[in-house]
Write a protein that holds these residues in place. Structure first.
Motif, PDB file in Angstrom:
ATOM      1  N   PHE B  10     -64.431 -29.316  13.119  1.00 37.96           N
ATOM      2  CA  PHE B  10     -65.112 -28.676  11.981  1.00 37.96           C
ATOM      3  C   PHE B  10     -64.403 -27.376  11.609  1.00 37.96           C
ATOM      4  CE2 PHE B  10     -69.758 -30.216  11.369  1.00 37.96           C
ATOM      5  CZ  PHE B  10     -69.349 -31.519  11.416  1.00 37.96           C
ATOM      6  N   VAL B  34     -66.738 -22.922   3.206  1.00 37.43           N
ATOM      7  CA  VAL B  34     -67.738 -21.891   3.531  1.00 37.43           C
ATOM      8  C   VAL B  34     -68.994 -22.525   4.131  1.00 37.43           C
ATOM      9  CG1 VAL B  34     -69.268 -20.166   2.489  1.00 37.43           C
ATOM     10  CG2 VAL B  34     -66.867 -20.224   1.855  1.00 37.43           C
ATOM     11  N   VAL B  35     -69.409 -23.650   3.557  1.00 40.51           N
ATOM     12  CA  VAL B  35     -70.598 -24.330   4.103  1.00 40.51           C
ATOM     13  C   VAL B  35     -70.324 -24.797   5.537  1.00 40.51           C
ATOM     14  CG1 VAL B  35     -72.072 -26.385   3.866  1.00 40.51           C
ATOM     15  CG2 VAL B  35     -71.559 -25.002   1.884  1.00 40.51           C
ATOM     16  N   LEU B  36     -69.139 -25.324   5.755  1.00 42.74           N
ATOM     17  CA  LEU B  36     -68.777 -25.770   7.116  1.00 42.74           C
ATOM     18  C   LEU B  36     -68.796 -24.595   8.098  1.00 42.74           C
ATOM     19  CD1 LEU B  36     -65.818 -28.307   6.876  1.00 42.74           C
ATOM     20  CD2 LEU B  36     -67.901 -28.614   8.150  1.00 42.74           C
ATOM     21  N   LEU B  37     -68.220 -23.485   7.670  1.00 45.71           N
ATOM     22  CA  LEU B  37     -68.174 -22.296   8.536  1.00 45.71           C
ATOM     23  C   LEU B  37     -69.585 -21.764   8.803  1.00 45.71           C
ATOM     24  CD1 LEU B  37     -65.054 -20.385   7.172  1.00 45.71           C
ATOM     25  CD2 LEU B  37     -65.299 -21.391   9.428  1.00 45.71           C
ATOM     26  N   SER B  38     -70.405 -21.789   7.755  1.00 42.01           N
ATOM     27  CA  SER B  38     -71.790 -21.321   7.921  1.00 42.01           C
ATOM     28  C   SER B  38     -72.541 -22.212   8.900  1.00 42.01           C
ATOM     29  CB  SER B  38     -72.513 -21.329   6.578  1.00 42.01           C
ATOM     30  OG  SER B  38     -71.752 -20.686   5.616  1.00 42.01           O
ATOM     31  N   PHE B  39     -72.318 -23.495   8.775  1.00 37.59           N
ATOM     32  CA  PHE B  39     -72.945 -24.480   9.658  1.00 37.59           C
ATOM     33  C   PHE B  39     -72.554 -24.201  11.109  1.00 37.59           C
ATOM     34  CE2 PHE B  39     -73.296 -28.857  11.359  1.00 37.59           C
ATOM     35  CZ  PHE B  39     -74.557 -29.185  10.903  1.00 37.59           C
ATOM     36  N   THR B  41     -71.385 -21.373  12.324  1.00 32.98           N
ATOM     37  CA  THR B  41     -71.889 -20.065  12.738  1.00 32.98           C
ATOM     38  C   THR B  41     -73.351 -20.156  13.162  1.00 32.98           C
ATOM     39  OG1 THR B  41     -70.421 -19.151  11.082  1.00 32.98           O
ATOM     40  CG2 THR B  41     -71.998 -17.645  12.043  1.00 32.98           C
ATOM     41  N   TRP B  42     -74.120 -20.897  12.391  1.00 27.27           N
ATOM     42  CA  TRP B  42     -75.543 -21.064  12.715  1.00 27.27           C
ATOM     43  C   TRP B  42     -75.703 -21.753  14.076  1.00 27.27           C
ATOM     44  CZ3 TRP B  42     -80.109 -19.284  11.891  1.00 27.27           C
ATOM     45  CH2 TRP B  42     -81.240 -20.032  12.218  1.00 27.27           C
ATOM     46  N   ALA B  44     -73.542 -21.779  16.491  1.00 30.30           N
ATOM     47  CA  ALA B  44     -73.101 -20.852  17.544  1.00 30.30           C
ATOM     48  C   ALA B  44     -74.186 -19.816  17.822  1.00 30.30           C
ATOM     49  CB  ALA B  44     -71.816 -20.162  17.108  1.00 30.30           C
ATOM     50  N   PHE B  45     -74.813 -19.367  16.760  1.00 28.17           N
ATOM     51  CA  PHE B  45     -75.891 -18.390  16.889  1.00 28.17           C
ATOM     52  C   PHE B  45     -77.034 -18.961  17.726  1.00 28.17           C
ATOM     53  CE2 PHE B  45     -78.984 -15.316  15.374  1.00 28.17           C
ATOM     54  CZ  PHE B  45     -78.207 -14.198  15.137  1.00 28.17           C
ATOM     55  N   ASN B  48     -76.069 -19.512  21.440  1.00 26.16           N
ATOM     56  CA  ASN B  48     -76.039 -18.248  22.178  1.00 26.16           C
ATOM     57  C   ASN B  48     -77.438 -17.821  22.566  1.00 26.16           C
ATOM     58  OD1 ASN B  48     -73.607 -17.289  22.861  1.00 26.16           O
ATOM     59  ND2 ASN B  48     -73.677 -15.507  21.521  1.00 26.16           N
ATOM     60  N   ASP B 160     -76.401 -26.775  21.519  1.00 26.23           N
ATOM     61  CA  ASP B 160     -77.144 -26.747  20.271  1.00 26.23           C
ATOM     62  C   ASP B 160     -77.466 -28.167  19.840  1.00 26.23           C
ATOM     63  OD1 ASP B 160     -75.040 -27.314  17.701  1.00 26.23           O
ATOM     64  OD2 ASP B 160     -74.193 -26.961  19.661  1.00 26.23           O
ATOM     65  N   PHE B 162     -76.687 -29.932  17.411  1.00 26.24           N
ATOM     66  CA  PHE B 162     -75.629 -30.757  16.826  1.00 26.24           C
ATOM     67  C   PHE B 162     -74.497 -31.066  17.805  1.00 26.24           C
ATOM     68  CE2 PHE B 162     -77.370 -28.161  13.289  1.00 26.24           C
ATOM     69  CZ  PHE B 162     -78.043 -29.188  12.644  1.00 26.24           C
TER      70      PHE B 162
END
Lengths: 313, 439
Positions: B10, B34-39, B41-42, B44-45, B48, B160, B162
């Motif tokens: 991804f 950007v959508v892929l990166l946001s996905f 990041t979420w 990963a958030f 964590n 997570d 996913f």
């Protein structure tokens, strides 16, 4: 235990074995050797099967797409298959709607050849391949078909656009926010399709492992519910972040407007700035948004939220 | 936090599309990136959030509450037995406690040795562990092969929804257990010492003396007890008083020599010379010790490990433990072994050698030396050729050539007066022993 033994053509020798234990003899090696043929050819089954990795496999450290066998799909997998197929159908429609053939490599080639319609046909066929490959891959749980689908659906969007948002159909809205909203909708559906189709494989593997007693799952419903919840939340979050990034040409002037309330000149100039409205504005937006996210990770915000939740629970 | 293959794919796709979008001035590509990166990041958030810190203690230590309690997940394990025979079963109970105030979806894998098979239950569990809750996982493993084994560590993973990122911790909780080689009941080993020992025992040694088995008749000598007089024989002998003589019962010193060189592991893991040798040695040790013999053991690989002769049940467990730990390595010649042990063994004691008789040019010399000193030598030779041939790793020509060489060596050993048996894989130990002793 005495055992009577008779020999063909000879007399009765059972008296020789009276009150003696006759043990079964060991398998005769000589007899086995006698059965062996004199051929020196190495039997085919004596040669171990060796899989020589291809160049690509060596490069990636293993097969790119591993072959796996699954048991028939259970309810969870079936629902994911339907979800993936639905999102793929919507995605293909959106792709067709917002991706004109102009600016693509095949459009240029077909124009050079003087066959203008060929580019359009190729463009359409890529989308159809993506659709059919995706549906086949999802229902057959064939990762190769899925990969083909991903590649074609991404390939079809690769075109020179000159920083303008162009749609194929005229009936689509032309307003900036509406256009960007549709773009985000398209991107979200693409990501959701990839996630759902890979989820089909992941949950099929899990289901097969459960049914083969390789893994035991306690509280299946709670686990699947968490996945479903994430499927609902993650696209919304990703969509909002992407919207913020794409609308940076409106957000920055609005912020400037707050600090520079006396005159609207600066904010107006920014609003009309070609750089901000172009793809480079989006790049700036991405940099700003992800800088904020990086700071959040830098201060270990997720862990702090976790600790706060632990204390509060 | 570790990245999965999917998240790496991804991320690289997002970066590629982002750069391509900038080059082609294509907002569509940039948006997808950007959508892929946001996905990502979420995800990963969220992963964590699910930070795991864990440690492990044994159930026996549970009462001690002075342990470090930084953990949110604690694992405790209990195994049904720490000593077991091959083909036995061990029941493992793993208790997991969530000390946190939040529910967690965790993957738990209790690592079992590779050769073991989980027969019942599962050592890999995916579950939702509620706040301040505990759960128990039970599974049964089969122990097909002898050896020293360890269960553990316990791997706990939270990822997570996913499957993009995961946090993993290994709880250093280990339980050791020992798998003894399985034993076969032996009716009669047909092996007796030729030399009497001071202490009488349960085994007759083919010498007249105080025993229970009839040996022969002789004339009465003044001083013989009257209960030994054989009146029937006296009547038949025309007036001479005849007495019965009995075989002397005595204990024997039995020495088991196990070949544990690298070559002894030729063949499949569960069917090779060393596996058969250790099982045979265990069976023989049990048999000889049950008839009150002294049994000693020599295992030679890259070093010579010996257990001094002794009797009793404790000795059996000492021998079984040594046999469990026999690992195929090195290439010590048999001659070195026999030279070292010969001065310490009583002459005439039975010596049983369990060896594939391969890759050692000193075998004949060693057996000759033993025979020259009147030792009763029995050689049980599990044939690695058969194991290899059965596993289809050896072609027919090779098999025939090697078999002929092996037959010649065995004939030579027989010529020296040793009892030799080519022990084929499907042959019972009883049968092999009987074959070796010429029955």
């Amino acid at each position: 235990m005495a055992k009577k033994v008779s020999v063909d053509g000879g007399g009765d020798t059972s008296h020789l074995y009276e009150s003696k234990t006759i043990r079964s003899s060991a398998p005769s090696r000589k007899k086995a050797a006698g059965r062996l043929k004199s051929s020196t050819e190495i039997p085919k089954d004596a040669i171990p099967e060796i899989h020589v990795p291809s160049f690509i496999e060596s490069f990636f450290g293993g097969p790119v797409v591993a072959k796996q066998k699954f048991l028939p799909a259970d309810r969870m997998v079936s629902s994911l298959q339907i979800g993936a197929a639905s999102s793929l159908t919507i995605l293909c429609f959106l792709t067709l709607a917002i991706t004109p053939v102009s600016g693509t490599a095949w459009f240029a080639v077909s124009n050079i050849l003087g066959l203008g319609s060929l580019g359009g046909l190729f463009h359409l066929s890529l989308i159809v391949i993506g659709l059919i490959g995706g549906i086949y891959g999802t229902f057959q749980r064939d990762k190769r078909a899925m990969l083909v689908s991903y590649v074609t659906l991404i390939l079809v969007t690769i075109r020179f656009a000159g920083s303008t948002v162009e749609f194929r159909f005229d009936f689509l809205p032309e307003g900036e926010i509406a256009q960007k909203f549709i773009l985000i909708l398209y991107a979200v559906f693409l990501v959701m399709y990839i996630e759902l189709s890979s989820g089909v494989i992941r949950f099929s593997m899990l289901d097969t492992s459960i049914r083969m007693n390789e893994v035991y799952v306690m509280g299946v419903k709670k686990i699947t519910r968490k996945y479903h919840t994430s499927l609902a939340i993650a696209p919304v979050i990703a969509g909002i972040v992407a919207l913020m990034t794409l609308l940076i040409n409106l957000i920055i002037p609005a912020i400037v407007d707050i600090f520079d309330g006396s005159s609207d000149v600066a904010s107006e100039r920014l609003r009309e700035s070609v750089e901000l409205t172009s793809v480079y504005g989006v790049a700036l937006g991405t940099a700003i948004v992800f800088l904020i996210i990086a700071i959040m990770f830098g201060v270990n915000l997720p862990l702090r939220i976790q600790q706060m939740r632990e204390r509060g629970a | 936090m570790a990245w999965s293959r999917k998240s790496a794919m991804f991320a690289s796709l997002a970066v590629a599309l982002y750069l391509l979008g900038l080059v082609l001035r294509n907002q569509q590509l940039v948006t997808v990136a950007v959508v892929l990166l946001s996905f990502l990041t979420w995800a990963a958030f969220m992963s964590n959030h699910a930070d795991v810190s864990s440690s492990g203690r044994r159930i026996e230590d549970e009462k001690r509450i002075d342990g470090v309690q930084l953990n949110s997940i604690v694992a405790l394990r209990k195994i049904s037995s720490s000593r077991i025979f091959e083909d036995g079963e061990i029941e493992v109970t793993l208790r997991l406690q969530n000390k946190s105030n939040l529910a967690k979806i965790v993957e738990v894998r209790d690592r079992v040795p590779e050769v073991m098979r989980v027969k019942k239950g599962a050592n890999y569990v995916l579950m939702e562990l509620g706040p301040q809750r505990e759960t128990t996982i039970k599974y049964t493993i089969e122990t097909p092969l002898r050896g020293f084994y360890t269960i553990g560590p316990v791997c706990i993973r939270i990822q997570d929804a996913f499957g993009l990122f995961h946090n993993e911790r290994e709880v250093n909780l280990y339980d050791d257990f020992l798998v003894f080689p399985k034993m076969e009941d032996i009716k009669d080993a047909l092996i007796k010492s030729r030399v009497p020992k001071i202490f009488t025992g349960a085994v007759n040694i083919r010498n007249p003396g105080e025993g229970s088995n009839f040996y022969n008749l002789r004339e009465y000598i003044p001083g013989d007890p009257m209960k030994k007089v054989n009146w029937s024989a006296t009547a038949r002998s025309g007036g001479k008083m005849m007495v019965n003589e009995y075989e002397r019962d005595a204990v024997s010193d039995i020495i088991l020599i196990i070949d544990s060189r690298s070559v002894s592991e030729t063949g499949p893991v569960s069917r090779n010379s060393l596996v058969y040798s250790t099982r045979a040695a265990a069976s023989l040790a049990q048999y000889f010790l049950s008839r009150r013999d002294s049994v000693g053991l020599v295992v030679y690989s890259d070093e010579i490990v010996s257990v001094d002769r002794d009797t009793g049940k404790k000795q059996l467990y000492v021998l079984l433990t040594k046999l469990s730990g026999a690992i195929a390595k090195g290439n010590t010649p048999l001659k070195v072994v026999t030279n070292r042990i010969m001065p310490h063994i009583n002459r005439g004691s039975p010596i049983i050698i369990l060896s594939p008789l391969e890759d050692d040019s000193t075998i004949v010399d060693a057996v000759r030396d033993l025979r020259a000193r009147n030792f009763d030598v029995t050689v049980l030779s599990p044939s690695s050729l058969e194991f290899e041939f059965d596993a289809k790793r050896l072609d027919r020509t090779g098999y025939e050539v090697l078999k002929t060489e092996r037959d010649i060596l065995m004939s030579e050993l027989r010529g020296l007066g040793a009892f030799v048996m080519d022990w084929e894989p499907d042959m019972m130990l009883n049968t092999a022993l009987a074959g070796a002793r010429g029955f």
